[in-house]
Design a protein around this motif. Structure first.
Motif, short mmCIF file in Angstrom:
data_model
loop_
_atom_site.label_atom_id
_atom_site.label_comp_id
_atom_site.label_asym_id
_atom_site.label_seq_id
_atom_site.Cartn_x
_atom_site.Cartn_y
_atom_site.Cartn_z
N HIS A 162 -17.75 12.92 13.48
CA HIS A 162 -17.59 13.59 12.18
C HIS A 162 -16.28 13.22 11.51
CE1 HIS A 162 -16.69 16.96 9.40
NE2 HIS A 162 -17.98 16.87 9.15
N LEU A 163 -15.21 13.05 12.27
CA LEU A 163 -13.90 12.78 11.68
C LEU A 163 -13.88 11.50 10.85
CD1 LEU A 163 -10.95 13.52 11.31
CD2 LEU A 163 -10.44 12.38 13.48
N PRO A 164 -14.41 10.38 11.31
CA PRO A 164 -14.40 9.17 10.46
C PRO A 164 -15.15 9.38 9.14
CG PRO A 164 -14.85 8.58 12.74
CD PRO A 164 -14.92 10.06 12.67
N ARG A 165 -16.27 10.08 9.18
CA ARG A 165 -17.01 10.31 7.93
C ARG A 165 -16.22 11.20 6.98
NH1 ARG A 165 -21.16 11.10 11.82
NH2 ARG A 165 -21.09 13.36 11.46
N LYS B 147 -7.05 7.73 21.92
CA LYS B 147 -6.61 7.94 23.30
C LYS B 147 -7.59 8.80 24.08
CE LYS B 147 -1.66 7.55 22.24
NZ LYS B 147 -0.35 8.28 22.20
N GLU B 148 -8.12 9.84 23.43
CA GLU B 148 -9.01 10.76 24.13
C GLU B 148 -10.44 10.27 24.21
OE1 GLU B 148 -8.72 14.46 22.12
OE2 GLU B 148 -6.60 14.78 22.63
N ALA B 149 -10.82 9.34 23.35
CA ALA B 149 -12.22 8.90 23.32
C ALA B 149 -12.55 8.09 24.55
CB ALA B 149 -12.49 8.09 22.06
N ASP B 150 -13.82 8.11 24.88
CA ASP B 150 -14.32 7.32 25.99
C ASP B 150 -14.33 5.85 25.58
OD1 ASP B 150 -15.51 6.29 28.20
OD2 ASP B 150 -17.30 7.56 28.14
N GLN B 151 -13.57 5.01 26.30
CA GLN B 151 -13.48 3.61 25.92
C GLN B 151 -14.80 2.87 26.08
OE1 GLN B 151 -10.78 2.44 24.44
NE2 GLN B 151 -9.82 4.45 24.65
N GLU B 152 -15.73 3.41 26.84
CA GLU B 152 -17.03 2.78 26.99
C GLU B 152 -18.04 3.28 25.97
OE1 GLU B 152 -18.50 2.98 30.94
OE2 GLU B 152 -16.65 2.25 31.86
N PRO C 20 -20.07 3.06 22.88
CA PRO C 20 -20.38 1.92 22.01
C PRO C 20 -20.07 2.18 20.55
CG PRO C 20 -22.40 3.03 22.73
CD PRO C 20 -21.28 3.65 23.51
N GLN C 21 -19.95 3.46 20.14
CA GLN C 21 -19.67 3.79 18.75
C GLN C 21 -18.18 3.91 18.45
OE1 GLN C 21 -21.88 3.97 16.35
NE2 GLN C 21 -23.58 3.56 17.73
N LEU C 22 -17.32 3.72 19.47
CA LEU C 22 -15.89 3.90 19.25
C LEU C 22 -15.35 2.87 18.26
CD1 LEU C 22 -13.23 5.30 19.91
CD2 LEU C 22 -12.99 3.78 21.89
N CYS C 23 -15.73 1.62 18.41
CA CYS C 23 -15.24 0.57 17.49
C CYS C 23 -15.69 0.86 16.06
CB CYS C 23 -15.73 -0.79 17.96
SG CYS C 23 -15.06 -1.32 19.55
N ASN C 24 -16.91 1.30 15.91
CA ASN C 24 -17.39 1.62 14.56
C ASN C 24 -16.60 2.78 13.96
OD1 ASN C 24 -19.07 1.50 12.28
ND2 ASN C 24 -20.43 3.04 13.12
N ASP C 25 -16.28 3.79 14.77
CA ASP C 25 -15.49 4.91 14.27
C ASP C 25 -14.10 4.46 13.84
OD1 ASP C 25 -17.56 6.59 14.70
OD2 ASP C 25 -16.81 7.47 16.54
N LEU D 53 -14.26 2.73 10.51
CA LEU D 53 -14.38 3.68 9.40
C LEU D 53 -13.05 4.36 9.11
CD1 LEU D 53 -17.83 5.35 10.21
CD2 LEU D 53 -17.34 3.58 8.52
N CYS D 54 -12.31 4.69 10.15
CA CYS D 54 -10.99 5.30 9.95
C CYS D 54 -10.03 4.33 9.27
CB CYS D 54 -10.42 5.78 11.28
SG CYS D 54 -11.33 7.14 12.05
N ASP D 55 -10.08 3.06 9.67
CA ASP D 55 -9.21 2.06 9.04
C ASP D 55 -9.56 1.89 7.56
OD1 ASP D 55 -7.84 1.65 11.34
OD2 ASP D 55 -8.99 -0.10 11.97
N GLU D 56 -10.84 1.91 7.23
CA GLU D 56 -11.23 1.79 5.83
C GLU D 56 -10.73 2.99 5.01
OE1 GLU D 56 -15.42 1.36 5.77
OE2 GLU D 56 -15.43 -0.62 6.73
N ALA D 57 -10.82 4.17 5.59
CA ALA D 57 -10.34 5.36 4.89
C ALA D 57 -8.83 5.30 4.68
CB ALA D 57 -10.72 6.62 5.66
N MET D 58 -8.10 4.88 5.72
CA MET D 58 -6.64 4.80 5.57
C MET D 58 -6.24 3.67 4.62
SD MET D 58 -5.14 5.75 9.34
CE MET D 58 -6.20 4.65 10.27
#
Length: 963
Positions: free
Chosen positions: A594-597, A669-674, A676-681, A684-689
């Motif tokens: 939800h945070l990236p959106r 840091k808290e997200a699960d590095q495995e 598969p949606q972490l890179c997409n999130d 999206l955060c980079d685009e917002a910033m």
């Protein structure tokens, strides 16, 4: 053009923007291989059971290609003393046959009597009547081929058997190929026996079992042990050399190779509970649930050809086999008696077992009881299963063997490109469990932390879990729709709090109201308590703003609209504070994605609001008025009013960007590095910033554009005005604006308006410094270019005019020093000061100077600028520049090709401030205006929720009762 760069070590998302302006268990397979190495070969058996002459005989020739199929009969033993001795020895160690030799498989109906391993313990008179002479091996080796029955129960349900021709030299692979042809599963035409691709998929198995009832020849077959024959083994020799014990039978079965391997391991670990030997005892460690690495082996059905599995290791089996061969019958009886006592003790622990009669000892029941009596670990956290999906496969206790424990469905490979499946500690076989469902971290220090994977349904004490949360002993953890666990940690010294946190405060209390975001925190409270708690939240000063995802768009739009309209008396950073509360709620309590959106939607709303404000300011500029209307120059007061909304957005966006960066780093840091949606999130955060970066740079560009536009009309007075007016005294450092000479007041008025505007909007100190840095850069370049231009063709470079310019410049620098901007002004006015200092040198001293000394004394001036000032300096009528002022030959090209004017494109880059945000989101809200806006937004959310309810269920916000 302004350009944005990054500070060293900053975030790479700030680019330059130009602005215009398994243990090794000793497996049963290995144990069989070890036993197989001790099994005698055909040649060794032949030399031990035949006469002396046969020991030196050559290997048997291969059988003729065409032989007559006939029943294998008894072959006479070899004569002579040696043969008699072999006959007598065989009578001591072989039992009687159960019938004549037949054509079935070994151990089947019609097979000879099986050898008794413990026949030496019996009396010879009892054994002698049962002895049947055995034919020597040499005679049997030269016997004609026989017919073997190969059962096909592993191929298809209800399949019986097929007879194949076998000789002493026929290998298991060859017999598999012949049996497949008989079953119609041979390979493509033209492929020979053993060369078909189907041969590799099937294996010949030596199955040992006994009928369920009746004699050897009657009853349903029930396999107890199974061994996969190697491709090079000879089944006919195996049948003759290793006989089944009395009451047992053997047969050859054709099975799928992978299934056969699995059944072999299961059958090897099973016990001989119904044989003559003692019941095999399986230690309790076989029931361990440590690591919970998958479900237990399922017991095959009655028709699967395998008995119940026990999972005991090869080492334990070898130890028990050694025990059978070494202890006496009396010791075995004592062991069975002790096991019976333990079984009765276990039965007595079951409810109602005291009145139930205890029948004959059933080892299967005793094993099940001992498996249920599990003692929880005392030094590791574990999970107690309260509800599962498959009772036959689910365990009761799941122990954490690592500091991080992962629940999931597991699998052979993930769905993306066949990559390896993620590591899972506990496998849960349920359709709604994800391959990596939930992660629990329980280090040496409490509390433990539980984090759900993206899209994984997880509940914590009955509430939906969307973010990482603390896990305490006694908490309930629900995974999917079926599994429910209770977390236990014996290291804490207790089983948890006296009252579990998932119990309601008052049993029987009414359930919470509609699905409002705050109602989940009021579970278990009475109606009056819930009303008071809700009223305290709506009117409280706690910096919290809770909302549901469906209300997010309306809430963000209301905050941005109010900030753009300038309604109310919010503090300068009030909009950023309210938006940061929304980001904080999303990062803490809503789902992971939800945070990236939210950041993307927030950045777009701010960009649209800023763009509309820029268009409004541009439409009100004098140059955009209709023709015929005289253009009125901008005043510092008018510019300050126009730029205030843009400056507020620049200040709020800067603080909001710093806060968002902190939350994104925490999420990463808290997200699960495995995941598969972490890179997409993160994208999206980079685009917002990046959108927020664009807003900051755009507002900075527009601000300095209108400020420099106002300065452009006031700066020429610094070159033309005379500070030494009649009766006027020069003001000292720190003087007020009204005390300055009239020619300097307009320029200093712009600087003062910009300083007050940045202070009122609480702009970040780094952006304040860069704003004035650009204003001073523009002033220096404009004044220096005017100085160079006005010296051409008319007498301007003279000592008296230079002294006036120097005085005006000193007064401006002194005033800026009193405003706290002296260091920045001194740095950017250095070149103008150097040019004016050159013109202020007395004429006599200047005539004595040379080109080299002047270049050394005025290093900031370029050779072209220095030569321009010297060549146009007024020395008097008829006096030209002396030869000492001529440039050196090495600098002649720089003088001829150099530009005497300053470029406005060489401005300093805009560096966005990085670091912790200045927003204060802890402690009560002290600003009354911000508190009123926070209350208004909370009531707005309450009204939005009430609109979703039926009309007869709606009511206004509760009001807290006065104490």
């Amino acid at each position: 053009m302004l350009s944005g760069e990054r500070k060293e070590g900053g975030s790479p998302r700030f680019g330059k923007l130009h602005l215009p302006v398994g243990l090794w268990i000793n497996s049963p397979r290995k144990q069989l291989a070890k036993l197989g190495r001790r099994w005698p070969s055909a040649a060794s058996v032949k030399s031990s059971s035949s006469d002396t002459g046969s020991r030196s005989s050559e290997p048997l020739p291969p059988p003729p290609p065409h032989v007559e199929l006939r029943r294998v009969g008894a072959v006479k033993a070899a004569g002579g003393a040696s043969g008699s001795r072999a006959k007598r020895i065989s009578q001591l160690f072989r039992g009687s046959g159960t019938g004549a030799t037949g054509s079935g498989g070994a151990g089947g109906p019609g097979t000879p009597g099986a050898a008794q391993r413990w026949a030496s313990e019996k009396k010879l008179p009892d054994l002698a009547p049962c002895v049947v002479p055995e034919p020597p091996l040499a005679a049997r080796a030269t016997a004609p081929p026989g017919v073997l029955k190969i059962f096909g129960a592993g191929l298809a349900s209800g399949a019986n058997y097929k007879s194949v021709l076998a000789t002493a030299r026929s290998t298991a692979r060859e017999l598999v190929a012949e049996a497949l042809e008989r079953y119609g599963l041979a390979g493509s035409p033209g492929s020979g026996p053993g060369e078909s691709s189907c041969v590799d998929a099937f294996a010949l198995c030596d199955a040992l079992g006994r009928p369920a009832a009746g004699g050897v020849g009657n009853g349903e077959w029930r396999a107890e042990h199974l061994r996969v024959l190697a491709d090079s083994e000879r089944p006919l020799l195996v049948q003759e050399l290793w006989r089944a014990r009395p009451g047992w039978a053997r047969r050859f079965e054709l099975r799928d190779r992978e299934e056969a391997r699995r059944l072999e391991q299961e059958a090897f670990g099973s016990s001989d509970s119904e044989g003559s030997g003692p019941t095999l005892w399986r230690p309790q460690k076989n029931r361990s649930r440590a690591a919970s690495g998958g479900a237990a082996l399922a017991s095959p059905g009655p028709g699967s050809g395998s008995g119940p599995s026990t999972g005991s290791g090869g080492k334990e089996r070898s130890e028990n086999l050694s025990l059978r061969r070494s202890v006496s019958e009396l010791s075995l009886q004592g062991r069975r008696r002790r096991q019976q006592e333990r079984r009765q003790q276990a039965l007595s622990m079951a409810p109602g077992a005291a009145d139930a009669p205890i029948g004959p000892a059933d080892p299967g029941d005793f094993d099940q009881l001992t498996q249920c009596l599990i003692q929880a670990p005392s030094n590791r956290p574990y999970f107690l299963l309260l509800q599962g999906y498959q009772d036959a496969q689910d365990f009761v206790v799941y122990v954490m063997t690592r500091e991080q424990h992962v629940f999931g469905r597991g699998g052979n490979a993930s769905t993306r490109g066949g990559s390896p499946a993620p590591y899972v500690d506990t496998f849960l076989n349920s359709p709604d469990i994800l391959p990596r469902h939930c992660t629990v971290r329980a280090g040496p220090e409490s509390p433990a932390m539980v984090r759900p994977s993206r899209g994984a349904p997880v509940t914590h004490n009955g509430c939906l879990l969307l973010r990482e949360a603390e896990l305490h002993p006694g908490d309930l953890l629900g995974l999917g729709e079926h599994f429910l666990f209770m977390y236990k940690d014996p290291r804490t010294g207790g089983s948890g709090p006296a009252r579990p946190p998932w119990l309601p405060a008052r049993p029987g209390a009414a359930p919470p109201g509609p699905g409002w975001a705050f109602s989940c925190r009021l579970c278990g409270r009475g109606l009056q308590e819930r009303s008071e708690a809700l009223a305290a939240y709506l009117d409280g000063r706690e910096p919290v703003l809770r909302f549901r995802p469906r209300e997010e768009e309306a809430l963000l739009g209301e905050i941005v609209r109010a900030a753009a309209a300038g309604t109310g008396d919010l503090p300068p950073l009030g909009p950023a504070t309210l938006l940061a509360l929304c980001v904080q709620h999303s990062a803490r309590e809503l789902e992971l994605g939800h945070l990236p959106r939210l950041l993307g939607r927030l950045a777009r709303l701010i960009k649209e609001a800023v763009w509309e404000k820029i268009k409004e300011i541009g439409d009100r500029q004098p140059e955009n008025h209709p023709e015929g209307v005289p253009e009125v120059p901008l005043t510092p007061e008018a510019v300050s009013v126009e730029l205030r909304p843009l400056m507020l957005w620049m200040a709020n966006t800067t603080e909001l960007l710093s806060f968002v960066q902190e939350k994104v780093l925490e999420m990463e840091k808290e997200a699960d590095q495995e995941d598969p949606q972490l890179c997409n999130d993160l994208e999206l955060c980079d685009e917002a910033m990046a959108l927020l970066d664009e807003v900051i740079m755009c507002t900075f560009q527009q601000s300095v554009y209108y400020l420099t536009k106002t300065l452009y009309s006031t700066l020429p007075a610094l070159l033309d005005s005379n500070p030494f007016t009649a009766g006027a005294e020069l003001p000292g450092p720190g003087a007020e604006l009204e005390a300055m000479p009239p020619g300097l007041r307009p320029t200093l008025g712009v600087f003062q308006a910009a300083l007050e505007l940045t202070s009122q909007c609480e702009l970040h100190p780094d952006l304040v410094s860069q704003t004035f840095g650009y204003l001073f850069f523009f002033s220096n370049a404009s004044l220096l270019n005017s100085l160079m231009e006005r010296g051409q063709g008319r007498p301007f470079y003279q000592w008296s005019r230079a002294v006036q310019i120097r005085t005006n410049l000193d007064l401006v620098l002194d005033w800026l020093q009193g405003a706290g901007l002296g260091d920045i002004a001194t740095e950017f006015f250095r070149k103008l000061s150097m040019a004016v200092n050159l013109l202020c040198v007395p004429r006599t001293s200047l005539l004595k100077a040379s080109w080299s000394s002047l270049r050394t004394d005025h290093p900031t001036l370029t050779p072209a600028q220095l030569h321009h000032l010297l060549s146009h300096y007024q020395l008097g009528p008829g006096h030209g520049p002396p030869p000492a002022w001529d440039p050196l030959p090495t600098e002649r090209d720089a003088v001829d090709t150099g530009d005497i004017f300053e470029s406005f494109s060489s401005h300093p880059p805009l560096i966005l401030p990085l670091g912790s945000s200045r927003l204060r989101l802890t402690g009560p809200v002290t600003d009354d205006a911000l508190h009123r806006e926070l209350r208004r937004l909370r009531r707005l959310l309450w009204d939005l929720e009430q609109q979703e309810l039926p009309a007869n269920h709606r009511h206004g916000p509760p009001v807290a009762t006065s104490p």
